[in-house]
Design a protein around this motif. Structure first.
Motif, short mmCIF file in Angstrom:
data_model
loop_
_atom_site.label_atom_id
_atom_site.label_comp_id
_atom_site.label_asym_id
_atom_site.label_seq_id
_atom_site.Cartn_x
_atom_site.Cartn_y
_atom_site.Cartn_z
N UNK A 15 -36.80 -22.37 23.53
CA UNK A 15 -35.87 -22.87 22.37
C UNK A 15 -36.55 -23.00 21.02
N UNK A 16 -37.75 -23.71 20.96
CA UNK A 16 -38.29 -23.79 19.60
C UNK A 16 -39.01 -22.31 19.19
N UNK A 17 -39.50 -21.82 20.10
CA UNK A 17 -40.15 -20.51 19.72
C UNK A 17 -38.99 -19.42 19.04
N UNK A 18 -37.97 -19.41 19.61
CA UNK A 18 -36.82 -18.57 19.30
C UNK A 18 -36.25 -19.03 17.98
N UNK A 19 -36.12 -20.41 17.70
CA UNK A 19 -35.84 -20.97 16.47
C UNK A 19 -36.64 -20.70 15.39
N UNK A 20 -37.91 -20.81 15.59
CA UNK A 20 -38.79 -20.17 14.58
C UNK A 20 -38.72 -19.03 14.18
N UNK A 21 -38.61 -17.90 15.11
CA UNK A 21 -38.50 -16.74 14.76
C UNK A 21 -37.32 -16.36 13.89
N UNK A 22 -36.12 -17.20 14.26
CA UNK A 22 -34.96 -17.09 13.58
C UNK A 22 -35.19 -17.45 12.21
N UNK A 23 -35.78 -18.68 12.16
CA UNK A 23 -35.88 -19.24 10.50
C UNK A 23 -36.92 -18.35 9.77
N UNK A 24 -37.89 -17.67 10.36
CA UNK A 24 -38.85 -16.73 9.66
C UNK A 24 -38.00 -15.18 9.31
N UNK A 25 -37.47 -15.08 10.34
CA UNK A 25 -36.21 -13.87 10.06
C UNK A 25 -35.29 -14.06 8.89
N UNK A 26 -34.80 -15.15 8.80
CA UNK A 26 -33.98 -15.45 7.76
C UNK A 26 -34.32 -15.50 6.27
N UNK A 27 -35.80 -15.69 6.13
CA UNK A 27 -36.28 -15.72 4.87
C UNK A 27 -36.81 -14.39 4.48
N UNK A 28 -36.68 -13.19 5.57
CA UNK A 28 -37.06 -11.93 5.39
C UNK A 28 -38.22 -11.47 5.70
N UNK A 29 -38.92 -12.50 6.65
CA UNK A 29 -40.37 -12.13 7.32
C UNK A 29 -40.01 -11.09 8.42
N UNK A 30 -40.74 -10.09 8.58
CA UNK A 30 -40.73 -9.35 9.74
C UNK A 30 -41.38 -10.09 10.76
N UNK A 31 -40.54 -10.24 11.96
CA UNK A 31 -41.13 -11.24 13.09
C UNK A 31 -40.47 -10.61 14.16
N UNK A 32 -41.62 -10.71 15.43
CA UNK A 32 -41.28 -10.19 16.59
C UNK A 32 -41.02 -11.62 17.58
N UNK A 33 -39.99 -11.92 18.27
CA UNK A 33 -39.95 -12.77 19.33
C UNK A 33 -40.40 -12.14 20.54
N UNK A 34 -41.21 -12.77 21.43
CA UNK A 34 -41.67 -12.48 22.74
C UNK A 34 -41.83 -13.55 23.76
N UNK A 35 -42.33 -13.39 25.09
CA UNK A 35 -42.54 -14.22 26.02
C UNK A 35 -43.68 -13.51 26.87
N UNK A 36 -44.12 -14.47 27.86
CA UNK A 36 -44.97 -14.25 28.71
C UNK A 36 -44.61 -15.04 29.91
N UNK A 37 -44.80 -14.53 31.33
CA UNK A 37 -45.19 -13.10 31.59
C UNK A 37 -43.79 -12.34 30.99
#
Length: 205
Positions: A15-37
Motif C-alpha cells: 500500500x505505501x509503495x503504491x501511494x508513494x509512486x502515486x504521489x510522485x507521479x502527481x507532481x510530474x515525476x516519471x516513476x515506475x512502481x514494481x514488486x518482487x518477486x
C-alpha cells in the motif's frame, strides 16, 4: 532514485509503495512502481513458484536461487532501463527480503546471499524503508487477503517474529540506507512518516 519498501508479510508495504509512486507521479515525476518477486514477465512466472503452494515446497537454498533468477530478469528488463531513462523506481521488496527470509530466517545463508547478490545483481536501492509492525496483527491482515499467495504466511507466527528481528537488524547494520518506520496507525499516518524520511534525503513526495 531507486527506493525499496520492506517488512514482514502484511505490514502494509505494498500500500505505501503504491501511494508513494502515486504521489510522485502527481507532481510530474516519471516513476515506475514494481514488486518482487516479479516486475517483469519472466520474474512473474517465477513468482508463482515461490509464493504459492505448501511451505515446505522449496528449501531455503532453492528459494535463494529462484529469487535471484527472478531479480536478475527484473533488473535487466525493468529497473535498469527505467533508471537509465531518469525515472524513479519504487519497488515492493528487493534484495533485503532475500537477506532476511533466506539469509537469516530459514537458514544461515547470509554470506551466500550476499555473495550471489554481488555476482548476479550488484545494485542496491538508494533508500530502503522498512515498515515495522506487530507480527500478529500483520499475519492476520496477510491471511485475511486470501490471495492464494500465502506460502510464507503459512510458516506461522514464530516465523514472522524472526522476520521482524531480521529487518530490524538490517536497519541497525545499514543506517545510511535502511530506515525503520512505525507501520501502525492509518495509511495516512504511515505515509506521513514515509514523507518525513524522504524529506531528510532530499526526496520529498
Amino acid at each position: 532514485m531507486f527506493i525499496s519498501f520492506e517488512g514482514i508479510d502484511g505490514c502494509g508495504k505494498s500500500t505505501q509503495s503504491r501511494h508513494l509512486a502515486e504521489r510522485l507521479g502527481s507532481r510530474g515525476q516519471p516513476v515506475v512502481w514494481t514488486r518482487e518477486p516479479g516486475g517483469s514477465p519472466g520474474a512473474e512466472e517465477i513468482r508463482r513458484l515461490l509464493v504459492e503452494g505448501a511451505p515446505g515446497r522449496w528449501s531455503a537454498e532453492t528459494e535463494l536461487l529462484l529469487f535471484t533468477a527472478a531479480r536478475r530478469d527484473h533488473l535487466e528488463r525493468l529497473i535498469d532501463p527505467a533508471l537509465a531513462r531518469g525515472d524513479w523506481v519504487i519497488t515492493d521488496r528487493f534484495a533485503d527480503s532475500t537477506r532476511v527470509y533466506q539469509g537469516a530466517t530459514r537458514g544461515d545463508l547470509r554470506a551466500t546471499v550476499d555473495r550471489l547478490h554481488s555476482l548476479m545483481i550488484g545494485r542496491e536501492p538508494d533508500l530502503t524503508l522498512v515498515l515495522d509492525v506487530d507480527p500478529e496483527a500483520a499475519l492476520s491482515r496477510g491471511l485475511a487477503r486470501r490471495s492464494g499467495e500465502d506460502r510464507f504466511e503459512d510458516f506461522g507466527l514464530p516465523f514472522q517474529h524472526k522476520l521482524r528481528a531480521g529487518f530490524r537488524a538490517l536497519a541497525r547494520d545499514l543506517p545510511g540506507r535502511v530506515h525503520l518506520i512505525d507501520g501502525s496507525g492509518t495509511p495516512e499516518d504511515v505515509a506521513a512518516r514515509v514523507d518525513a524520511i524522504l524529506a531528510v534525503h532530499g526526496a520529498e513526495a
